[in-house]
Structure formats: C-alpha cells, structure tokens
Design a protein around this motif. Structure first.
Motif: not given
Length: 364
Positions: A50-54, A113-118, A120-126
């Motif tokens: 929710w907090a990550n804009e991309n 969305l799926s590509l982004h989760l793999y 970029a989102t996987k590397d978010l600190v939280p």
C-alpha cells in the motif's frame, strides 16, 4: 531436471509472502467496488504494498481492469489461482489455457503486477524484514550450500550456478538468476509462487529455456515435464558410443527407459534446455577427453583408468563439480566397447604429438 532438488530445499519466504498477498488481494477484490487499503493483508506485507507507489499502481490497474470485465471474472481469477497452488498436481495435469478467460487488459495488468512483485517488490526493505531479513542473496547462498543443492545447475549438470569469490561477503557475491519454471508471460499467477522459482545456470536460463512453455511442444500440443522437487532424469539417460575405431567416433545421449510418460518428460527436458546438443558437442572428441582426463601410458593403463572414471560418483561430487555426471556416463560407455583399436589410434596420436613438441623445442 537432471537432478531433483534435495528434500528440505529452503523456500524463499519473501516469495511465499508475496504469493499469499496476491492471492489475498484477488479474493478481497471479488466483492469490492472501491480500491482501498482493505484489499491488502493486515501487517507488514500489506502495508508495504500500500505504501509503495509503484507497487500500489500495479495493483490498482489490475483492480480497475477486473472491474471493467465480466461480472464473474474477479471470482474466476481468484479461484483459478487458489485451486492451482499445488504445483506438483499442476505438473501432473498441466492446464495451458488457464487464464484464457481474461480479456487483454486484465491479462496485461496481471502480467505487469506479477512481474513487478518479482522484480521490485521483493527487494523492499519492509518486505525483506517481514521475511526474517532473508533477502534473495541470502536465500541463494543457502540454496546452493553443499548441505542443500550445491553449486551445479540442477537442470543440466554442466555449469556452475555462480562463481564464488573468496573474501567477498555474502551480500556482494554473484548469484544465478531464478528461473520461472512456469514462464511469467504464460502463467503470471505463479510469478512469485515460491516453488516456481529455481536458480539455474545462465546457459539453461538465458540461452536455452528463455520463455519456453514447459507444457507446449513444438507442434503446439500439451506435454508433461519433470516436477523439479520430486522427479529427475539422471536414472533415465545414458551415453552411447559407436564407430570407436573410426576417425570421428559418434557419441549420443540416449534415453534408457521405455515408459511413455518418462519418455515424454525426457523429450521436454531435452527440448527446453537443449541437453542432447550441448552434451554431444562437449563429448564429440573422445580422444581429446581421454588425453586430458587420463593421459594413458598404454592400453592396460587406459583400461584401468576408464574403469576408475566409470565408478559411481558420490552425491556430494555432483553438487560440486560440473560435467562430472556426463563424463562418468561417457567412461561407463567406454567400458562396454572394444578398446584395443582405439588404444592403438590414441597411442599414435600421442606419439605424433610428442614428436611435434620435440620438433618445436629443437628449433626445427
């Protein structure tokens, strides 16, 4: 896969959590008309998305496109993902048209969305923190430890997963890419499924497999494939040698089974990773391999050393040393053929090489 993954292969917690988040989102979206925080799980992963804009933008785009589709599309997508979480079952009965009910906009936004989760989102600190602080580098290090799978590619046995450098901390070591067994473009609901992502060597992943569909044959028909956590090819393949006394003996990879399902899986494995062509190219010059690996003194020494090299290989060696599986198969095949003519030819080659070396050293 040439070698199945070992029992207890560590699951990457980040992928497990993101897979659950996507599944939760699809379920929550079924009866929601407004895009809000309630679509995400309570806790660190939902907060991070929710907090990550991309990341949020990709979720919202999918939500809007699903809302514009047929009334039952949301529920059908959720149930499709939910009912296919057991990948071993899916490998046993692959459904290639799994997402054909989605229109182009829904399909594209799901892929994004799926590509982004793999990626970029996987590397978010939280997200990493919620997974116990184990990021993908740490997971790879654990995956390729000798107590687990080792540093040799499980798909081919020919290449190392990564070159490990001394004196370099874990977080700065090189690692192999994680291959999506079910390719992201065709099966986006599995893009962060923890059992769909397996480290492979660069040759298998980037040059051979690319975006090939495990379950689509060259003629467009559905086929089956080895499930990497429980199935392997190693007991079903051999090396065959013919015309050993000829100037160019023939070396072939052959299948040592008559089981129809196993044969289909072997053909899938070969086509996806180009196994036969790679192995046969490496083993095409038997004379050079024997000189490099054995350097025999005479026929008796040749026979003795071939017997040594044909012995069964320790499991730990398969994890440490690339090509050892295929070389052992080659020497096991050499044990079965008449070596006297070949030994004579090899002796002549070595004699010619020695004479040539002496000629060069003498300044001739």
């Amino acid at each position: 896969m040439l070698f199945r993954l070992v029992d207890g292969t560590p699951c990457f917690e980040v992928f497990r959590l993101l897979n659950l988040e996507l599944l939760h989102f699809l379920e929550a979206a079924v009866n929601k008309n407004d895009f809000d925080r309630q679509l995400f799980t309570e806790g660190a992963i939902g907060d991070a998305c929710w907090a990550n804009e991309n990341t949020l933008d990709k979720f919202q785009k999918l939500f809007e496109n699903l809302g514009d589709a047929d009334d039952d599309t949301k529920e059908k997508l959720f149930l499709t993902m939910q009912n296919n979480q057991d990948l071993e079952v899916f490998f046993g009965n692959p459904q290639r048209e799994l997402l054909d009910f989605l229109n182009a906009d829904c399909r594209n936004s799901l892929k994004e969305l799926s590509l982004h989760l793999y990626s970029a989102t996987k590397d978010l600190v939280p997200v990493v923190a919620a997974a116990g602080g184990i990021n993908i580098n740490s997971h790879f290090s654990e995956y390729r430890s000798l107590t687990n799978n080792g540093n040799v590619c499980k798909a081919c046995g020919m290449e190392k997963l990564a070159v490990i450098r001394g004196g370099i901390p874990e977080q700065r070591q090189w690692r192999s890419d994680y291959d999506h067994q079910l390719c992201k473009s065709k099966y986006p609901i599995f893009s962060v499924h923890p059992y769909n992502l397996i480290p492979l060597c660069s040759v298998c992943n980037q040059y051979a497999k690319k975006a090939k569909d495990l379950f689509k044959s060259r003629d467009g028909n559905t086929r089956v494939a080895f499930y990497p956590y429980s199935e392997e090819a190693r007991g079903l393949v051999d090396i065959e040698i013919s015309n050993l006394s000829d100037p160019e003996p023939a070396t072939r990879v052959i299948w040592s089974t008559q089981n129809a399902v196993a044969l289909e899986k072997l053909e899938t494995w070969d086509e996806v990773y180009e196994i036969r062509s790679r192995v046969e190219a490496e083993l095409c010059s038997i004379e050079n391999i024997i000189i490099d690996e054995i350097d025999p003194i005479d026929e008796a020494h040749l026979i003795s050393r071939i017997q040594d090299e044909a012995r069964p290989i320790a499991e730990e060696t398969f994890k440490r040393k690339e090509w050892v599986f295929w070389y052992q198969k080659l020497f096991a095949a050499l044990e079965l053929v008449e070596l006297a003519p070949f030994a004579a030819k090899l002796g002549f080659m070595q004699e010619q090489g020695a004479d040539g070396g002496e000629f060069i050293l003498s300044g001739g």
